[in-house]
Write an enzyme that holds these catalytic residues in place. Structure first.
Site, PDB file in Angstrom:
ATOM      1  CD  GLU A 284       5.957   2.370   5.828  1.00  0.00           C
ATOM      2  OE1 GLU A 284       6.579   1.307   5.641  1.00  0.00           O
ATOM      3  OE2 GLU A 284       4.748   2.408   6.148  1.00  0.00           O
ATOM      4  CG  ASP A 330      -3.751   0.435   5.462  1.00  0.00           C
ATOM      5  OD1 ASP A 330      -4.104  -0.741   5.697  1.00  0.00           O
ATOM      6  OD2 ASP A 330      -3.611   0.880   4.303  1.00  0.00           O
ATOM      7  CB  CYS A 356      -5.256  -6.259   3.991  1.00  0.00           C
ATOM      8  SG  CYS A 356      -3.689  -6.520   4.851  1.00  0.00           S
TER       9      CYS A 356
END
Length: 398
Positions: A284, A330, A356
């Site tokens: 991340e 993601d 998304c």
């Protein structure tokens, strides 16, 4: 138009579309459009449940029934794949989050001549719709709207105010921009507000980033039954039911994997759910999210190794990815072009891609397909109910 036309689908931005390709605002599948342009409601056209619909920009599709809404979400995802000529092994049932299930939202507020207004903005406008009703927010968040209106009326200046609300383990995490705690009386009023409404945390941003003024105990969010520190503004899935569907798909598809690379891992939503049977690398870029994930994993001896890495500028390389049994990603709405290119060049055989944005996902999916992957399964997900915002889970093998 010289004849009546039927609406055959709902377009990406929410307009109804006729067989001839005309876009009709306010129409849904099954409606008819008369020669004078008026809409005759069809079997899937319903009365919107919220009094603000049509003005408030929070929802675009409250006039569509469950069938039409489900079809819209499904079509957005499936058509994105077909637009790239991608064969789909299985389209899994579409998941729609129920009404009043959103656990996070940012509201806008403004002090007015008589009191204050607070709510979402109008569509394509900066005007705020003064929220008297909301069919998407969790009831616990909506219950705070009226008290926040009074707080803004009493303590805001004439400038805009933003209020971010998130349901955490300890209650509501509330962050306010645009109200300054000048003086003892203002500070005490804000603390009284936090105490009276049992807030988990109250933060103010007075130009230097959000700073907590009330936090009786460290605020956490439970991920995979692991309480993880919740940094200011950290990303969370918008609904708990939607998150459960995403996690269930990932766990099923990655069953048996001994090592998993979780890319764009955030706080560890997927990493903690997958850890145990698997050892997980959680990569991340956001430092606060990375540190929260690392701290939670280390303090509990969980098999999650947190890595601070910007995967846009420095993607995991093919040789690194090849060391894992499987990978999950993601990414943000822009997708993961560079990272997917490295996955395609690796030797890995299982990929779970949560997205998304069907458009950027389809572009990346085509890269995987061209590298020999097969799209085994695809699930459309509508966590932002009555919105044109659509998500998905997907599973690739080679």
């Amino acid at each position: 138009m010289s004849e009546t036309e039927e609406i055959v689908r709902i377009a990406a931005k929410g307009d109804g579309v006729t067989q001839s390709g005309r876009h009709i605002a306010g129409a849904v599948t099954g409606d008819t459009v008369t020669p004078d342009g008026s809409i005759e409601a069809g079997p899937h056209h319903v009365t919107p449940p919220c009094r603000h619909f049509g003005k408030c920009g929070g929802c675009q599709l409250q006039h569509a029934d469950e069938t039409a809404l489900m079809q819209f979400v499904t079509d957005r995802v499936v058509n994105a794949a077909r637009g790239q000529e991608i064969d789909i092994g299985e389209v899994l049932p579409t998941h729609l989050s129920p009404p009043r299930s959103r656990r996070r939202a940012t509201l806008h507020a403004l002090k007015a001549a008589k009191g204050a207004v607070i709510g979402f903005r109008e569509a394509r406008s900066n005007r705020i719709v003064d929220m008297q009703q909301c069919e998407i927010l969790d009831a616990r968040l909506f219950a705070l709207v009226a008290p926040l209106r009074k707080l803004v009326a009493s303590h805001a200046e004439r400038g805009p105010v933003d209020v971010s609300l998130t349901l955490a383990d300890q209650g509501i995490d509330c962050a306010i921009t645009g109200i300054e705690a000048d003086g003892l009386a203002a500070t005490e009023a804000l603390l009284d507000f936090a105490r009276e409404h049992s807030l988990a945390r109250l933060s103010l941003d007075q130009g230097f980033g959000p700073e907590a003024v009330w936090e009786p105990e460290p605020v956490t969010i439970s991920l995979g039954e692991v309480p993880v520190g919740l940094p200011q503004g950290a990303f969370l899935q918008p609904t708990t039911d939607g998150e459960e569907v995403l996690l269930a798909d990932a766990k099923r598809w990655l069953a048996g994997a001994s090592t998993v690379a979780d890319l764009f891992s955030g706080l560890g939503t997927f990493a903690f759910a997958l850890a145990g049977p698997a050892k997980v690398l959680a990569a991340e870029a956001a430092r606060d999210a990375h540190l929260a994930c690392k701290s939670a994993a280390n303090s509990r001896g969980i098999a999650v190794h947190a890595m601070h890495r910007d995967l846009f500028r420095n993607p995991l390389q093919a040789a690194e990815i090849s060391k894992f049994s499987a990978t999950l990603l993601d990414p943000p709405r822009a997708g993961a072009r560079e990272q997917v290119a490295q996955i395609a060049a690796s030797e890995i055989e299982r990929v779970v891609y949560v997205s998304c944005n069907p458009s950027s996902w389809a572009r990346d999916a085509k890269t995987l397909i061209d590298a020999g992957f097969k799209l085994e399964a695809l699930r459309p997900v509508g966590q932002f109910r009555w919105s044109t915002h659509v998500e998905l889970t997907s599973y690739f093998t080679r």
